[in-house]
Design an enzyme around this catalytic site. Structure first.
Site, short mmCIF file in Angstrom:
data_model
loop_
_atom_site.label_atom_id
_atom_site.label_comp_id
_atom_site.label_asym_id
_atom_site.label_seq_id
_atom_site.Cartn_x
_atom_site.Cartn_y
_atom_site.Cartn_z
N GLU A 199 -4.28 -14.87 25.44
CA GLU A 199 -3.91 -13.46 25.46
C GLU A 199 -3.13 -13.15 26.73
O GLU A 199 -3.55 -13.51 27.83
CB GLU A 199 -5.17 -12.59 25.39
CG GLU A 199 -4.97 -11.12 25.68
CD GLU A 199 -3.96 -10.45 24.75
OE1 GLU A 199 -3.13 -9.67 25.25
OE2 GLU A 199 -4.01 -10.72 23.53
N CYS A 221 -6.67 -6.90 4.59
CA CYS A 221 -7.85 -7.05 5.44
C CYS A 221 -8.69 -8.25 5.05
O CYS A 221 -9.48 -8.75 5.85
CB CYS A 221 -8.70 -5.79 5.38
SG CYS A 221 -7.89 -4.33 6.07
N GLY A 224 7.73 -1.70 5.40
CA GLY A 224 6.64 -2.18 6.23
C GLY A 224 7.06 -2.77 7.55
O GLY A 224 8.00 -2.31 8.19
N ALA A 225 6.36 -3.82 7.94
CA ALA A 225 6.57 -4.43 9.25
C ALA A 225 6.68 -5.94 9.10
O ALA A 225 6.32 -6.51 8.06
CB ALA A 225 5.41 -4.08 10.19
N GLY A 274 1.27 -9.27 17.06
CA GLY A 274 1.63 -7.94 16.63
C GLY A 274 2.79 -7.92 15.64
O GLY A 274 3.27 -8.96 15.18
N ALA A 311 0.80 -1.22 0.00
CA ALA A 311 0.00 0.00 0.00
C ALA A 311 0.84 1.28 0.00
O ALA A 311 0.68 2.14 -0.87
CB ALA A 311 -0.95 -0.01 1.20
N ALA A 312 1.74 1.42 0.96
CA ALA A 312 2.47 2.68 1.09
C ALA A 312 3.42 2.93 -0.07
O ALA A 312 3.49 4.03 -0.62
CB ALA A 312 3.24 2.70 2.42
#
Length: 277
Positions: free
Chosen positions: A176, A39, A109-110, A241, A7-8
């Site tokens: 979690e 998504c 990105g990540a 994450g 995207a970026a």
């Protein structure tokens, strides 16, 4: 030149084309896919989206013919030399190429943040942060037909994967480490989400950081251990994450900020001349 074609990176390339129709614009992407709907990945896993092509928005051919932007997939940039305004590129077929740039945009990105626990090298452990990872998980679901799934992390991706895997008929457990579910919202909004998950048979363990993943003799994950308990599992999905993918920039002497991401000013300029992020 742009490094990264999701995207970026492609937004930056497209904006550069609108600003200057005469620019030569090169985009390098180390993976095979560009411009896809991240998504939609959980819906691809669940089967709601049956064809991965529905998640692909644009192709390299589109950018070449419609915007005169050259997008090179499966070309990994291995080194940035800001002083010489050059990058070293490794195409999929082998060899190295040096390519000059006038201006460089880093859009790498990540990458998934992996918990520091033993057993992460076992097979049957997945993440879903890109199209390739989603393909790998779906292929395993269809071939191995696992019955139990454990999801580590209850953020956006963790909850969406819980829905996707429950839809496929798996027994789903979400672990979690925090005391609350889905920390992106307040407790009064998280409560009905928790009830909805439990109504669909999803087991929740809060305030339960995982301590180990245990495998069988074939080095396939079979058990997940957390503070206060353990359970059998067939697959594990890590939804813990992401962290900035900055190794390439850091090795080039580009300064990082307090968060660990690339530091930029109000014009998105890094500390190196003509390099943006």
């Amino acid at each position: 030149m742009v490094i990264g074609a999701v995207a970026a990176g492609l937004a930056a390339a497209s904006r550069a084309r609108r600003v200057n129709p005469r620019l030569e614009i090169l985009v390098y992407e180390k993976g095979p896919d560009i411009s896809y709907s991240a998504c939609g990945l959980p819906h691809f896993i669940s089967g709601q989206v049956s064809d991965a092509e529905a998640l692909r928005v644009y192709s390299p051919e589109f950018f070449l013919t419609r915007r005169n932007i050259h997008v090179h997939t499966q070309h990994e940039v291995t080194e940035i030399s800001p002083g010489r305004r050059r990058v070293t590129v490794a195409p999929r077929g082998g060899g190295l190429e040096e390519v000059h740039y006038d201006h460089l945009v880093i859009s790498t990105g990540a990458e998934p943040a992996r918990p520091a626990v033993p057993g992460l090298d076992l097979s049957g452990i997945f993440h879903v942060n890109d199209l390739g990872a989603a393909f790998a998980l779906k292929k395993h679901l269809e071939s191995a037909r696992p019955r139990r799934a454990t999801i580590v992390g209850a953020g956006y991706i963790g909850l969406e994967m819980a829905e996707a895997l429950a839809t496929r008929g798996l027994e789903v457990r979400v672990i979690e480490r925090s005391k609350g579910l889905f920390e992106a919202v307040d407790d009064d909004m998280a409560a009905p989400i928790e009830k909805e998950l439990e109504a669909h048979g999803v087991r929740l363990h809060k305030a339960a950081p995982i301590t180990a993943l245990v495998g069988d003799r074939q080095a396939h994950v079979r058990r997940v251990v957390w503070e206060g308990g353990e359970a059998e599992t067939c697959i594990v999905v890590l939804a813990t994450g992401v962290r900035p993918r900055v190794k390439l920039a850091e090795e080039a002497g580009i300064r990082l900020g307090s968060t660990g991401a690339i530091a930029v000013n109000e014009f998105m300029e890094t500390n190196e001349a003509a390099v943006y992020a």
